[in-house]
Scaffold this active site. Structure first.
Site, PDB file in Angstrom:
ATOM      1  N   LYS A  83     -49.923 -36.689 -35.885  1.00 45.54           N
ATOM      2  CA  LYS A  83     -50.179 -36.334 -37.283  1.00 45.54           C
ATOM      3  C   LYS A  83     -51.589 -35.748 -37.396  1.00 45.54           C
ATOM      4  CE  LYS A  83     -49.087 -38.824 -41.551  1.00 45.54           C
ATOM      5  NZ  LYS A  83     -49.046 -40.187 -42.102  1.00 45.54           N
TER       6      LYS A  83
HETATM    7  O1  G3P Z   1     -48.822 -42.356 -45.550  1.00 46.94           O
HETATM    8  C1  G3P Z   1     -49.289 -41.555 -46.545  1.00 46.94           C
HETATM    9  C2  G3P Z   1     -48.786 -41.854 -47.937  1.00 46.94           C
HETATM   10  O2  G3P Z   1     -47.447 -42.238 -47.930  1.00 46.94           O
HETATM   11  C3  G3P Z   1     -49.694 -42.724 -48.720  1.00 46.94           C
HETATM   12  O3  G3P Z   1     -49.167 -43.152 -49.944  1.00 46.94           O
HETATM   13  O4  G3P Z   1     -49.297 -44.517 -51.984  1.00 46.94           O
HETATM   14  O5  G3P Z   1     -51.347 -44.287 -50.531  1.00 46.94           O
HETATM   15  O6  G3P Z   1     -50.536 -42.376 -51.889  1.00 46.94           O
HETATM   16  P1  G3P Z   1     -50.146 -43.605 -51.132  1.00 46.94           P
END
Ligand code: G3P
Length: 221
Positions: A83
């Site tokens: 990634k």
């Molecule tokens: O892994 C990245 C993403 O899914 C993060 O989510 O909720 O921290 O915006 P969030």
């Protein structure tokens, strides 16, 4: 739509894998840091639990550093997807190493134009973040819809991974919008099972059954 778990927590991964519906895992530096174990060690453990694509993110921000990390991460297991952030160096790294067969998940995608760059670079996966756009009062799901149209128009094989999904509604909307993959925190996957009519229906079925068959059993006694 494939379902990935967005966590580096082994207990959550074991529970999810046990349900038989988890197709892969995404991690990021924040999720790895939460577990407090070195990335290569934790990723190895994750690969032993889930047999599917496992995203492991670089922490370098320059091309040379990303290349070095990408080689190291890709060597950990055949299921690793490296990634990288959607930056100039991230795209350059994706374009260069994709040609060598390393699979990339280009993350932190917030616009359809950025998603076009990821596809052009030969990314295996692009990760648009739905919830973080909602957070700044933009309709995150529109981004999934736009990318789906662009990739279809030009037959790009890059898979759209809807990330930053915060609710069962987000998951269903991402599937309708044409995401190939949705990555979910464990809590959201768990919530996806719930429906009050399922609970009420099951209770009624079991009560109806018990009324007849328990009465027959007691009248035979
Ligand atoms: O892994 C990245 C993403 O899914 C993060 O989510 O909720 O921290 O915006 P969030």
């Amino acid at each position: 739509m494939k379902i990935f778990l967005d966590t580096a927590n082994l207990d959550e991964l074991r529970k999810g894998a046990d349900w038989g519906i988890v197709d892969g895992v995404t991690t990021n530096p924040s999720l790895i840091a939460k577990e407090g174990i070195a990335i290569d060690e934790q990723i190895k453990r994750i690969c032993d639990i889930v047999d599917g694509d496992i995203s492991a993110e670089v922490v370098s921000t320059d091309h040379a550093g990303m290349v070095e990390e990408a080689y190291k991460l890709a060597k950990i297991h055949k299921n690793i997807v490296v990634k990288v952030p959607l930056t100039r160096d991230g795209i350059k790294t994706t374009a260069k190493l994709s040609k060598e067969g390393i699979r990339f998940n280009v993350t932190l995608c917030f616009s359809a134009g950025q998603a076009l760059l990821a596809a052009k670079a030969g990314a295996y996966i692009v990760s648009p973040f739905v919830g973080r756009l909602d957070d700044i009062a933009l309709e995150g799901m529109n981004l999934i819809r736009e990318i789906a149209v662009i990739y279809k128009n030009y037959n790009f094989p890059t898979q759209i991974l809807a990330a930053s999904l915060r609710s069962p509604l987000h998951v269903a909307q991402a599937a309708v919008a044409g995401a190939h993959i949705g990555t979910l925190p464990f809590k959201v996957l768990d919530m996806l099972f719930n429906h009050p009519l399922t609970d009420r229906g099951l209770e009624q079925f079991l009560n109806d059954y018990a009324k007849v068959f328990q009465e027959q059993a007691s009248s035979r006694r």
